[in-house]
Design a protein around this motif. Structure first.
Motif, short mmCIF file in Angstrom:
data_model
loop_
_atom_site.label_atom_id
_atom_site.label_comp_id
_atom_site.label_asym_id
_atom_site.label_seq_id
_atom_site.Cartn_x
_atom_site.Cartn_y
_atom_site.Cartn_z
N SER A 19 1.67 -11.76 14.37
CA SER A 19 2.81 -12.54 13.90
C SER A 19 3.08 -12.32 12.42
O SER A 19 4.24 -12.28 11.98
CB SER A 19 2.58 -14.03 14.18
N TYR B 53 4.80 -8.90 11.99
CA TYR B 53 6.21 -8.97 12.37
C TYR B 53 7.03 -9.71 11.31
O TYR B 53 8.21 -9.39 11.10
CB TYR B 53 6.36 -9.64 13.73
N ASP B 54 6.42 -10.70 10.66
CA ASP B 54 7.11 -11.36 9.54
C ASP B 54 7.43 -10.36 8.44
O ASP B 54 8.53 -10.37 7.86
CB ASP B 54 6.23 -12.48 8.97
N GLU C 125 0.68 -6.04 21.65
CA GLU C 125 1.76 -7.03 21.56
C GLU C 125 3.07 -6.43 22.08
O GLU C 125 4.07 -6.38 21.35
CB GLU C 125 1.93 -7.49 20.10
N ALA D 176 6.24 -8.92 21.96
CA ALA D 176 6.72 -9.17 20.60
C ALA D 176 7.37 -7.91 20.01
O ALA D 176 8.38 -8.00 19.29
CB ALA D 176 5.56 -9.62 19.71
N ASN E 298 -4.75 -16.37 12.33
CA ASN E 298 -3.38 -16.57 12.83
C ASN E 298 -2.54 -17.22 11.73
O ASN E 298 -2.25 -18.41 11.75
CB ASN E 298 -3.41 -17.44 14.09
N ARG F 105 0.91 -17.03 9.09
CA ARG F 105 2.26 -16.50 8.92
C ARG F 105 2.50 -16.19 7.45
O ARG F 105 1.82 -16.69 6.56
CB ARG F 105 3.30 -17.52 9.42
#
Length: 443
Positions: free
Chosen positions: A66, A69-70, A102, A105, A177, A179
């Protein structure tokens, strides 16, 4: 050299603590954010290397996809020539990993990127780099990774194998995990991924800079953990759970939610016993929690046994209350059948000193004089049969006769006359139990 640096961080992340990887992620993310504020020259490869390093850290499982991807989304928000190069750099390093781990995603990211490019094309001519980016995205989507220029994951895979050999047995890389927003606003919101740091920092201080706030419970526990030498984030997590729990069941449930694995589970016993021995007066809470852990899974029995053996070996270095607390801790577990009395077989009865004698007397007196006679005798029945415990049984018999029967009451007021008579009666029964199978074994 970026891959080697990422491998080193992964090893430290596993062996030392996840705060290592978290620190690098925060620093690199802040650097990335700062560089994204101003357009970067294409010839300057600093941003490319920064993105490559972050991508490689994902490849070594330092953090969840995640965050990556940010970062990629931030890059494609403004499709400049430099940003496209950075996206290609990331895909060159971890495109295959993203496709494998992933896929859903990745599919969403590719779709969103294609949508942005389509809207862009309505107002501008399609550049060669954007076309190339689309080709690479489709190649990754269709698992045709050979179309990615200079794509060769073999060296990174080789480093992964090497790093697994360096990571200590039982340790593993904890995937964070986190962000991008969490990392960039850590000074405002706090570093929830670091034990004891959640919601501390500048958010309240900025509102009331002149007010000195009292430390939170987490901060107090963290400071106490440092004083107790809880020197890894795992130990500090366990310490905070044990010390902040409402009761032993609350502690037990929260320990299960920590998601500990392998060697980390053994740290529970280490912290539990360390807390117990540090108490000025014995607190049965720790033994009750230990009993619950033993009832839940046998692996905790083994961990407690090995940890107690280590403590017995260094008994002379413990304080008087530490020795007494350890004895009480053992009494509870032995009477509760979490441990057998044979846990004391590590003691060298041929080389007793005052500390060990006091330790053994406290345990044996408490067991023999227990109000529940049946449970008391059952403790000795459990060790009466195994042939390998023959020498231990003989040592116990001699110890009981010499240090409990003959010397009990001398220079002490531990037992009165009535209790002494009861002790002698029960000692005879214990002796009978300990020799119950001896003749059969000799035959």
């Amino acid at each position: 050299m970026l891959a080697e640096h990422a491998a080193l961080i992964a090893v430290l992340h596993a062996n030392v603590g996840s705060e290592i990887g978290a620190h690098f992620l925060e620093v690199l993310s802040r650097k990335f954010d700062a560089m994204m504020e101003t357009p970067q020259p294409v010839v300057n490869k600093t941003l490319d290397n920064l993105v490559a390093c972050l991508a490689l850290l994902y490849s070594f499982k330092i953090y969840h996809a995640s965050l990556l991807y940010d970062i990629l989304t931030r890059l494609v928000d403004e499709l400049s020539e430099k940003n496209i190069d950075c996206v290609l750099t990331a895909l060159r390093n971890v495109g295959g990993v993203l496709r494998k781990e992933e896929p859903a995603a990745l599919k969403t990211f590719i779709h969103d990127t294609q949508t942005k490019i389509t809207k862009l094309n309505q107002n501008a001519e399609t550049g060669s780099r954007i076309k190339f980016l689309l080709e690479v995205l489709l190649a990754v989507k269709n698992n045709n990774l050979n179309k990615i220029p200079n794509y060769d994951p073999s060296y990174v895979e080789h480093l992964k194998k090497l790093s697994r050999g360096v990571v200590r047995r039982g340790n593993y890389v904890t995937t964070l995990n986190i962000r991008l927003e969490d990392l960039l606003k850590a000074h405002e919101r706090g570093k929830w991924w670091v034990v004891g740091s959640a919601w501390e920092g500048n958010r309240v201080q900025e509102d009331k800079p002149t007010v000195k706030l009292p430390p939170t419970i987490d901060q107090k526990l963290l400071e106490l953990a440092r004083r107790q030498r809880m020197n890894t984030d795992v130990r500090r997590s366990i310490f905070c759970v044990i010390m902040a729990a409402e009761d032993y069941m609350d502690a037990f449930e929260k320990l299960q939610h920590l998601g500990l694995k392998g060697q980390q589970e053994r740290e529970v016993v280490h912290v539990l016993l360390a807390c117990c021995l540090q108490e000025a007066a014995y607190n049965p809470y720790y033994a009750v929690l230990a009993q619950k852990l033993c009832d839940y899974d046998r692996k905790y029995q083994l961990s407690i046994q090995y940890t107690i053996w280590d403590k017995i070996k260094e008994l002379d270095s413990l304080s008087k209350h530490g020795v007494a607390n350890l004895a009480q801790f053992l009494i509870h577990l032995i009477m509760g059948k979490a441990l057998a009395l044979s846990v004391l077989k590590i003691i060298q009865f041929s080389d007793l000193n005052k500390t060990i004698v006091r330790f053994m007397r406290q345990i044996l007196l408490a067991i023999i004089m227990n109000a529940d006679l049946t449970a008391s005798l059952e403790v000795f029945h459990r060790i009466s049969k195994p042939p390998k415990l023959h020498m231990f049984r003989e040592s116990l018999r001699l110890f009981i006769q010499h240090f409990l029967i003959k010397n009990a009451g001398r220079k002490t007021t531990v037992l009165n006359d009535e209790e002494m008579a009861t002790l002698k009666e029960r000692a005879i029964e214990v002796d009978r139990i300990l020799t119950l199978y001896e003749n059969k074994l000799q035959l």
